[in-house]
Design a protein around this motif. Structure first.
Motif, PDB file in Angstrom:
ATOM      1  N   VAL A   1       0.751  -1.252   0.101  1.00 55.56           N
ATOM      2  CA  VAL A   1      -0.042   0.049  -0.097  1.00 55.56           C
ATOM      3  C   VAL A   1       0.822   1.335  -0.078  1.00 55.56           C
ATOM      4  O   VAL A   1       0.623   2.224  -0.805  1.00 55.56           O
TER       5      VAL A   1
ATOM      6  N   CYS B   1       2.496   2.064  -3.321  1.00 56.40           N
ATOM      7  CA  CYS B   1       1.320   2.490  -4.318  1.00 56.40           C
ATOM      8  C   CYS B   1       1.196   3.872  -4.106  1.00 56.40           C
ATOM      9  O   CYS B   1       1.190   4.655  -5.207  1.00 56.40           O
ATOM     10  N   ARG B   2       0.963   4.119  -2.730  1.00 60.19           N
ATOM     11  CA  ARG B   2       0.779   5.839  -2.415  1.00 60.19           C
ATOM     12  C   ARG B   2       1.841   6.662  -2.850  1.00 60.19           C
ATOM     13  O   ARG B   2       1.591   7.691  -3.477  1.00 60.19           O
TER      14      ARG B   2
ATOM     15  N   ARG C   1       4.089   6.025  -5.494  1.00 58.86           N
ATOM     16  CA  ARG C   1       3.986   6.146  -6.808  1.00 58.86           C
ATOM     17  C   ARG C   1       2.805   7.238  -7.288  1.00 58.86           C
ATOM     18  O   ARG C   1       3.350   8.058  -8.083  1.00 58.86           O
TER      19      ARG C   1
END
Lengths: 285, 285
Positions: B274, B277-278, B280
């Motif tokens: 998580v 992804c955040r 990115r």
């Protein structure tokens, strides 16, 4: 000029098919033709819901007497644009027994073995029903174009095939309502981040969604082409500014209301002797 | 005696399968376990609706991570008993995209060419879904018995076939909720007369419905037999007093709530990083 008379939201949101489409010229936060605030939009959508349910019942009732008309709502849009949310909040206003909902995923091997319209034909609404496509045959000129899944000449033929297919549907009593839910690149980022922030939304998230954002310009171009080539007089595309969820729901419910009102389905007249039936029941049957 | 601990409405309405059923001993106007007034029932049903929608989303979310569980609501009852009204008002509380609704009519020639359970198998809910049967395979021991549509020995075998079929479903992750909507002979007359009094309800009326009333005792007997022989521990029948629509809707929504609560579906945990992804997304993707 009488033909140009204002015909409501459908006309305001219609994508003209006779000129190229530039999506960047459309404001994704617009509230075209609608209430400018959330509270008023929610109240208006709820009121619309009651009228939609009544019209839906009339459409269904008419079908029991042979009226073959039906409605098909096609929802397209980038990831997170709110296709699922529209089904939940707008289609949730209808009687579920008259709705035929289909979410199209990547085609199965069986589906791939058939022409691209084959699986779509299986999912069409029956007489009196409201059909809903969450994604549709348009994926076959969207992801298919962006990911180069088919040879260019075949891709080129598909727009014409889609137009002929949709014409055959409207000839056969289907009212097509095609909606492109238009969100901005930044709004998509915001929505993806929200999914990451909430553990109860992680299941909706796929890291591949981030990779897919690199293809944003290619997808926008593919949408521009599809909207341009397939917004026909009988089956026009509507562009729904969708950054504001309350406007999106208001607009789609309103489009459904306008089209169902125009259909004006009627309760069928009794084909039996009402007085005689009443007597039989009152006399003890 | 711990096993006999009160387990809610499901237990109160459950038809005991170990003794013959006498439908005349059940009050069709009862409000068993529920609010005694319409206003309180409507308010409570609306509140239940919010919880149902939340549980449904969790059931669906869990299915995306491999949870194969699903729910199947079976609605049976005499004409006008409110099967369609239950779908409209109770299933209307759910997100329509997770509902798979099937109304069974007289079998088509194709369906008749197959064993009676064939068409039922086609209509089962997929993982994470709520399936709804408006009529079901029970018609094959109800109208089939009353109208003598099949030889007696075959009819006799069907109860066991149904029980084995339903056991295979529950073994496979299906929660079966079978509801018999129980109305009185007089209430049916009242509802048929109402359909005659309202032109917008004529389309629901069929003079044959009056003839069918002559077979009322035979149908009650067929129901008694079906409820007795097919109310099994894993797939019990519930008898819903259904003369009062507000109680019927309250009761069915409550049964769904109890079963979904017992399933306790969980949002799946993220199977990706998580934080990464955040990052990115925040760094511009």
């Amino acid at each position: 000029m009488a033909e140009k008379k204002h015909r409501g939201l459908s006309e305001l949101l219609r994508v003209p098919g006779d000129e190229p489409v530039d999506l960047s010229s459309y404001d994704t936060r617009a509230t075209t033709g609608g209430p400018s605030g959330k509270k008023a939009a929610l109240a208006d959508t709820a009121l619309t819901g009651e009228r939609l349910a009544g019209l839906q019942e009339r459409l269904w009732a008419a079908s029991t007497a042979g009226d073959r008309r039906r409605v098909l709502l096609v929802l397209q849009g980038m990831d997170t644009s709110g296709k699922g949310g529209t089904v939940k909040h707008v289609i949730g206003l209808f009687n579920p027994s008259g709705c035929r909902i289909r979410a199209f995923k990547a085609p199965t091997p069986e589906e791939r073995a058939h022409p691209f319209l084959w699986r779509v034909r299986q999912a069409l609404p029956h007489s009196g029903e409201l059909g809903i496509f969450d994604r549709s045959h348009y994926e076959d000129v969207l992801i298919a174009r962006v990911r180069e899944l088919v040879p260019t000449p075949e891709l080129g033929r598909r727009y014409g095939q889609i137009n002929r297919f949709e014409k055959s549907l409207t000839d056969d009593g289907v009212t097509l309502i095609k909606c492109f839910l238009h969100i901005s690149y930044d709004e998509q980022r915001r929505r993806l981040l929200e999914r990451l922030d909430r553990p109860d939304k992680h299941w909706k998230f796929n890291p591949g969604d981030i990779d897919e954002r690199e293809l944003w310009p290619a997808y926008q171009e593919a949408y521009e082409l599809a909207l341009h080539r397939c917004s026909t007089p009988r089956a026009p595309w509507h562009l729904i500014p969708a950054d504001r969820k309350w406007y999106r729901n208001w607009a789609v419910s309103r489009l459904l209301l306008e089209h169902l009102t125009a259909l004006d389905p009627q309760y069928p007249k009794a084909d039996f002797d009402v007085a005689e039936c009443r007597q039989r029941l009152l006399k003890g049957a």
